[in-house]
Write an enzyme that holds these catalytic residues in place. Structure first.
Site: not given
Length: 318
Positions: A97, A297
């Site tokens: 991320d 994610h």
């Protein structure tokens, strides 16, 4: 596996650490809204394989407190300081991320120190020569009729307040909306209609992802309740300043061995996925580019075994 504080030039870094102290050093850099403990499965696997794995709480997160300095130069500098404080002169850096841009820029800025690099979920995005990123994001979203990308909303000085008002609900919604197990219609696309903020766009019935135990979730809630979300959102509010500070990196490529892993169902691909196709143009020694079927994610927590296998294969090839 231990958690301890490491004093660097500018910060006291809270780190999760394991593995032989003379083993090759691997830094694991988390993103938003995460902590060093998001890498627990990787720290254990790397240590067992003979690596010295260190996962810090990043600047402004958890046990690493800071009130100023959230540009990419500060964040890369923190990792340089941490490597030195650990008594090393080189390491492999891995980021997820927001940690992925930090890792990519560690490799860009200090190739002498960061000898290999891996990014999870967010591909390398070269500096845009025509102007800073947030006005470009807003213009592209408007032309496409998609609404506002949450990143442009995060530029507001009070954008952290809805998160601070109820950290447990904010974290539960974020983990749910970007998880691979969440149904298509309930995942966040990252784009918001006028008058609706990111948290309000996610169903109140959002549940914890299958991989998130109540005990692990409590670690996040306690950390963000204590430290707040203002400093993590300052990373986003530094994006245009980062563009100003990195003109000297324009068109620079990474020659170190590199790896990229992304989840097939990662919502970030709605707004960063276009950069995946051209990665090998910027990473001249790209040794693997993997899409994990069905994954969302939170890769290192959703799919620890697959991520560990790919990371270990990459590290052992160096």
């Amino acid at each position: 596996m231990i958690q301890r504080d490491v004093q660097t030039d500018g910060l006291i870094h809270r780190v999760l650490e394991s593995g032989p102290t003379d083993g090759p050093l691997v830094l694991l850099v988390h993103g938003f809204p995460e902590l060093g403990v998001s890498w627990r499965a990787q720290v254990a696997a790397l240590a067992e394989a003979g690596f010295h794995a260190v996962a810090p709480d990043m600047r402004g997160y958890g046990g690493t407190r800071a009130e100023t300095g959230f540009t990419i130069l500060h964040l890369v500098g923190d990792m340089v300081d941490l490597v030195r404080a650990l008594g090393r002169d080189g390491c492999v850096v891995v980021g997820h991320d927001w940690g992925a841009p930090v890792a990519w820029h560690c490799a860009l800025m200090r190739p002498d120190l960061f000898t290999a690099v891996a990014g999870l979920s967010v591909p390398f995005q070269p500096r845009r020569p025509k102007g800073p990123p947030t006005p470009a994001m807003a213009a592209i979203s408007k032309r496409a009729g998609l609404g506002d990308l949450y990143i442009t909303r995060f530029q507001a000085p009070d954008a952290h307040k809805p998160f601070d008002a109820d950290p447990a609900t904010a974290l539960r919604k974020m983990f749910f909306a970007y998880d691979g197990a969440t149904a298509d219609g309930e995942q966040s696309t990252g784009f918001l209609t006028p008058g609706v903020d990111l948290l309000d766009s996610i169903a109140d019935a959002a549940t914890l992802p299958p991989w998130m135990s109540p005990e692990h979730f409590r670690e996040y809630v306690d950390a963000f309740s204590a430290a707040g979300f203002a400093r993590p959102l300052d990373w986003y509010r530094s994006l245009d300043r980062n563009w100003e500070l990195t003109a000297w990196l324009q068109d620079r490529r990474m020659d170190q061995p590199s790896l990229f892993i992304v989840g097939e169902r990662d919502p970030v691909r709605h707004y960063a996925g276009a950069h995946e196709a051209g990665l090998k143009d910027w990473l001249t020694d790209l040794r693997g580019q993997h899409v994990l079927p069905g994954a969302g994610h939170w890769l290192q927590q959703e799919r620890p075994d697959e991520v560990n296998r790919l990371l270990l294969g990459f590290l052992q090839s160096l």
